[in-house]
Design a protein around this motif. Structure first.
Motif, PDB file in Angstrom:
ATOM      1  N   TYR A 144     135.949  29.170  71.010  1.00  0.00           N
ATOM      2  CA  TYR A 144     136.114  29.936  70.160  1.00  0.00           C
ATOM      3  C   TYR A 144     137.970  29.391  69.197  1.00  0.00           C
ATOM      4  CZ  TYR A 144     139.928  30.989  73.902  1.00  0.00           C
ATOM      5  OH  TYR A 144     141.097  30.523  74.571  1.00  0.00           O
ATOM      6  N   HIS A 145     138.115  30.027  68.764  1.00  0.00           N
ATOM      7  CA  HIS A 145     138.619  28.600  67.714  1.00  0.00           C
ATOM      8  C   HIS A 145     140.071  28.963  67.980  1.00  0.00           C
ATOM      9  CE1 HIS A 145     135.788  28.929  63.810  1.00  0.00           C
ATOM     10  NE2 HIS A 145     135.386  28.120  65.180  1.00  0.00           N
ATOM     11  N   VAL A 146     140.816  28.006  68.178  1.00  0.00           N
ATOM     12  CA  VAL A 146     142.476  27.511  68.408  1.00  0.00           C
ATOM     13  C   VAL A 146     143.100  27.586  67.139  1.00  0.00           C
ATOM     14  CG1 VAL A 146     144.596  26.923  69.748  1.00  0.00           C
ATOM     15  CG2 VAL A 146     141.846  27.438  70.676  1.00  0.00           C
ATOM     16  N   VAL A 147     144.163  28.174  66.109  1.00  0.00           N
ATOM     17  CA  VAL A 147     144.174  28.067  64.944  1.00  0.00           C
ATOM     18  C   VAL A 147     145.193  26.698  65.357  1.00  0.00           C
ATOM     19  CG1 VAL A 147     144.932  28.727  62.391  1.00  0.00           C
ATOM     20  CG2 VAL A 147     144.032  30.464  64.226  1.00  0.00           C
ATOM     21  N   THR A 148     145.529  25.419  64.299  1.00  0.00           N
ATOM     22  CA  THR A 148     146.210  24.356  64.143  1.00  0.00           C
ATOM     23  C   THR A 148     146.762  24.580  63.094  1.00  0.00           C
ATOM     24  OG1 THR A 148     144.157  22.663  63.500  1.00  0.00           O
ATOM     25  CG2 THR A 148     144.843  23.682  66.110  1.00  0.00           C
ATOM     26  N   GLU A 149     148.192  23.415  63.529  1.00  0.00           N
ATOM     27  CA  GLU A 149     149.177  23.373  61.940  1.00  0.00           C
ATOM     28  C   GLU A 149     149.188  21.680  62.024  1.00  0.00           C
ATOM     29  OE1 GLU A 149     149.531  24.891  59.728  1.00  0.00           O
ATOM     30  OE2 GLU A 149     149.331  27.267  59.962  1.00  0.00           O
ATOM     31  N   ILE A 150     149.159  20.810  60.300  1.00  0.00           N
ATOM     32  CA  ILE A 150     149.668  19.452  61.131  1.00  0.00           C
ATOM     33  C   ILE A 150     150.619  18.877  60.089  1.00  0.00           C
ATOM     34  CG2 ILE A 150     148.243  17.273  60.013  1.00  0.00           C
ATOM     35  CD1 ILE A 150     146.317  19.192  61.607  1.00  0.00           C
ATOM     36  N   VAL A 151     151.482  18.847  60.816  1.00  0.00           N
ATOM     37  CA  VAL A 151     152.621  18.482  60.969  1.00  0.00           C
ATOM     38  C   VAL A 151     153.180  16.793  61.636  1.00  0.00           C
ATOM     39  CG1 VAL A 151     155.084  18.686  61.628  1.00  0.00           C
ATOM     40  CG2 VAL A 151     153.449  20.546  61.950  1.00  0.00           C
ATOM     41  N   ASP A 152     153.829  16.249  60.155  1.00  0.00           N
ATOM     42  CA  ASP A 152     153.742  14.762  60.067  1.00  0.00           C
ATOM     43  C   ASP A 152     152.550  13.924  60.245  1.00  0.00           C
ATOM     44  OD1 ASP A 152     156.176  15.047  59.391  1.00  0.00           O
ATOM     45  OD2 ASP A 152     157.065  14.690  60.752  1.00  0.00           O
ATOM     46  N   GLY A 153     151.497  14.606  60.126  1.00  0.00           N
ATOM     47  CA  GLY A 153     150.343  13.752  60.236  1.00  0.00           C
ATOM     48  C   GLY A 153     149.662  14.230  62.274  1.00  0.00           C
ATOM     49  N   SER A 162     146.033  34.307  69.719  1.00  0.00           N
ATOM     50  CA  SER A 162     145.794  35.287  69.488  1.00  0.00           C
ATOM     51  C   SER A 162     145.130  36.402  70.344  1.00  0.00           C
ATOM     52  CB  SER A 162     144.330  34.085  68.439  1.00  0.00           C
ATOM     53  OG  SER A 162     143.186  34.111  69.342  1.00  0.00           O
ATOM     54  N   GLY A 163     144.256  36.914  70.444  1.00  0.00           N
ATOM     55  CA  GLY A 163     143.200  37.582  71.967  1.00  0.00           C
ATOM     56  C   GLY A 163     142.458  37.257  71.915  1.00  0.00           C
ATOM     57  N   ASN A 164     141.973  36.068  71.829  1.00  0.00           N
ATOM     58  CA  ASN A 164     140.533  35.678  71.296  1.00  0.00           C
ATOM     59  C   ASN A 164     140.530  35.209  73.153  1.00  0.00           C
ATOM     60  OD1 ASN A 164     139.534  35.607  68.990  1.00  0.00           O
ATOM     61  ND2 ASN A 164     140.436  33.136  67.939  1.00  0.00           N
ATOM     62  N   ALA A 174     129.888  34.761  72.807  1.00  0.00           N
ATOM     63  CA  ALA A 174     129.342  35.242  71.731  1.00  0.00           C
ATOM     64  C   ALA A 174     130.093  33.609  70.910  1.00  0.00           C
ATOM     65  CB  ALA A 174     130.800  36.245  71.067  1.00  0.00           C
ATOM     66  N   THR A 175     128.828  33.283  69.738  1.00  0.00           N
ATOM     67  CA  THR A 175     129.451  31.863  69.434  1.00  0.00           C
ATOM     68  C   THR A 175     131.261  31.914  68.598  1.00  0.00           C
ATOM     69  OG1 THR A 175     129.180  33.069  67.120  1.00  0.00           O
ATOM     70  CG2 THR A 175     127.333  32.052  68.601  1.00  0.00           C
ATOM     71  N   PRO A 176     131.559  31.442  68.139  1.00  0.00           N
ATOM     72  CA  PRO A 176     133.271  30.699  67.465  1.00  0.00           C
ATOM     73  C   PRO A 176     133.336  31.869  66.513  1.00  0.00           C
ATOM     74  CG  PRO A 176     132.784  28.551  68.600  1.00  0.00           C
ATOM     75  CD  PRO A 176     130.849  29.731  68.270  1.00  0.00           C
ATOM     76  N   THR A 177     132.334  31.787  65.498  1.00  0.00           N
ATOM     77  CA  THR A 177     133.226  33.207  63.813  1.00  0.00           C
ATOM     78  C   THR A 177     132.495  34.556  64.751  1.00  0.00           C
ATOM     79  OG1 THR A 177     130.677  32.577  63.443  1.00  0.00           O
ATOM     80  CG2 THR A 177     132.858  31.483  62.738  1.00  0.00           C
ATOM     81  N   GLU A 178     131.804  34.987  66.020  1.00  0.00           N
ATOM     82  CA  GLU A 178     131.688  36.009  67.217  1.00  0.00           C
ATOM     83  C   GLU A 178     133.292  36.778  67.355  1.00  0.00           C
ATOM     84  OE1 GLU A 178     127.115  36.610  67.033  1.00  0.00           O
ATOM     85  OE2 GLU A 178     128.497  35.687  68.633  1.00  0.00           O
ATOM     86  N   TYR A 179     133.771  35.524  67.677  1.00  0.00           N
ATOM     87  CA  TYR A 179     135.013  36.599  68.302  1.00  0.00           C
ATOM     88  C   TYR A 179     135.677  36.741  67.217  1.00  0.00           C
ATOM     89  CZ  TYR A 179     134.595  33.999  73.034  1.00  0.00           C
ATOM     90  OH  TYR A 179     133.896  33.662  73.933  1.00  0.00           O
ATOM     91  N   PRO A 180     137.211  37.601  68.042  1.00  0.00           N
ATOM     92  CA  PRO A 180     138.099  38.992  66.626  1.00  0.00           C
ATOM     93  C   PRO A 180     138.867  37.938  65.439  1.00  0.00           C
ATOM     94  CG  PRO A 180     138.160  39.333  68.648  1.00  0.00           C
ATOM     95  CD  PRO A 180     137.161  38.404  68.619  1.00  0.00           C
ATOM     96  N   THR A 181     139.019  36.787  66.372  1.00  0.00           N
ATOM     97  CA  THR A 181     139.934  35.501  65.170  1.00  0.00           C
ATOM     98  C   THR A 181     139.175  34.288  64.902  1.00  0.00           C
ATOM     99  OG1 THR A 181     141.490  36.709  65.998  1.00  0.00           O
ATOM    100  CG2 THR A 181     141.967  34.859  64.586  1.00  0.00           C
ATOM    101  N   ALA A 182     139.102  33.706  63.705  1.00  0.00           N
ATOM    102  CA  ALA A 182     138.603  33.079  63.568  1.00  0.00           C
ATOM    103  C   ALA A 182     138.822  32.299  61.816  1.00  0.00           C
ATOM    104  CB  ALA A 182     136.767  32.649  63.256  1.00  0.00           C
ATOM    105  N   ILE A 183     138.722  31.054  62.357  1.00  0.00           N
ATOM    106  CA  ILE A 183     138.360  30.245  61.092  1.00  0.00           C
ATOM    107  C   ILE A 183     137.518  30.292  59.643  1.00  0.00           C
ATOM    108  CG2 ILE A 183     139.629  27.796  58.857  1.00  0.00           C
ATOM    109  CD1 ILE A 183     141.479  29.717  61.045  1.00  0.00           C
TER     110      ILE A 183
END
Length: 376
Positions: A144-153, A162-164, A174-183
């Motif tokens: 599944y997707h793990v949401v990230t942030e880019i800070v100073d590169g 998330s509850g993923n 399930a495929t990554p976009t079939e999970y409850p939370t995705a980008i």
């Protein structure tokens, strides 16, 4: 005596075969760092409540985010490795990470045939205040997707939970976009965050958790307690030394066709979504750490500021929202506590308003993009 000898003779072949199987089993050829155990750094981290920091399988650079101005001359990170692997320098040994210094660690596989090098650094950062949801990485098991942030590169992995991981227990196919939370790609600009209330299937129904709302929050999810205590497993907040005043962003929402409760009863009500934020004291009067979890996020006595979206509605168009954070529990912001990272900030999104009690509509879909946090 003869019978006894016959029994020994009969057992010997099986013992020899079993011993041969054990001896012939190949040694592990993986040489990876799976996660960092940062328990010894607990008081200086700019991370979620969880001090176990997962490491992406595709990275060779590990950046550990810490508060500004802390002493980094003798930090002792410890690493969880693939089975049988070893690491040099010694796991948990002290090193000087000050002034941007990095330490090179080499992991050697159990079979001794493979090595992998990691560059580990401690970096002084603060939580960002603008979220465009453009970047993600796959979880360690590529599920599944793990949401990230880019800070100073640099890619920061540990700010969003998330509850993923819990859903993975119910539907690991399930495929990554079939999970409850995705980008997903159809954002207001570029990509966006998408949360969908999913059925947790027969496994979830048996566990008394028939739905899995899509959610994302600043904090962490303790998958070890996902089944036993799912609300307590949701840990809200990241240390923050600015005072959040207003949350702005854009959303789309479509409710699922049928709202049900925890027992599967169909309810005569339309599902809605939730977006809220809180700013709370992360230590009590005795200096003990406080982490607000899903069992009492709204009414926690530690909350100093709180705000929730007003007039949430279904919309097919990107719709702007504004949340004003207001003082609660009669608290005022202590400047000294603020300077010392004594408050945690949590921003929370959910595709079902009552998802915390497993009431909602399968198919309810919330998309969010271009979120900013205004501070003073």
């Amino acid at each position: 005596m003869i019978k006894y000898l016959k029994k020994i003779v009969a057992v010997l072949p099986a013992t020899i075969i079993l011993s041969s199987c054990i001896q012939d089993e190949p040694l592990n050829a993986e040489a990876d760092i799976l996660s960092c155990d940062l328990s010894s750094d607990k008081k200086i981290l700019i991370l979620a409540a969880d001090t176990t920091m997962p490491i992406s399988s595709i990275t060779s650079n590990i950046d550990i985010p810490v508060m500004a101005g802390v002493d980094l001359t003798a930090r002792t990170p410890k690493f969880i490795l693939t089975d049988g692997a070893t690491i040099s320098p010694e796991n948990g040994s002290a090193h000087d990470f000050s002034g941007g210094k990095s330490v090179q660690y080499t992991v050697t596989s159990q079979d001794g045939q493979w090595k992998r090098t990691y560059n580990v650094s401690y970096i002084s950062v603060e939580l960002t205040t603008k979220y465009d949801f453009e970047t993600f990485e796959l979880s360690g098991n590529n599920k599944y997707h793990v949401v990230t942030e880019i800070v100073d590169g640099r890619t920061m992995l540990n700010w969003w939970g998330s509850g993923n991981p819990g859903y993975c227990l119910a539907n690991g196919l399930a495929t990554p976009t079939e999970y409850p939370t995705a980008i997903v790609s159809d954002g207001k600009s570029g990509k966006c965050l998408q949360m969908v209330t999913r059925s947790a299937g027969s496994f979830g129904a048996m566990a008394g958790m028939p739905i899995a709302p899509g959610n994302l929050f600043l904090g962490s999810f303790d998958v070890a307690n996902a089944l036993k205590a799912p609300l307590a497993a949701t840990k809200f907040g990241i240390p923050f030394r600015k005072v959040p005043t207003t949350i702005k962003g854009y959303y789309k929402f479509k409710a699922g066709p049928q709202t049900t409760d925890k027992d599967g009863n169909v309810l005569d009500e339309k599902d809605s979504f939730n977006i809220y934020a809180m700013f709370y004291e992360n230590t009590d009067e005795n200096g003990k750490q406080v982490i607000v979890d899903g069992t009492g996020s709204f009414g926690s006595p530690s909350n100093a500021l709180y705000g929730r979206i007003s007039n949430p509605k279904e919309t097919d168009e990107w719709t702007e929202f504004t949340i004003e954070l207001e003082p609660v529990n009669g608290k005022t912001i202590d400047p000294q506590r603020l300077e010392n990272f004594g408050y945690n900030f949590a921003l929370v999104f959910s595709s079902s308003l009552k998802g915390d009690v497993f009431t909602g509509a399968v198919g309810s879909t919330l998309q969010v993009d271009e979120v900013t946090v205004e501070c003073k």
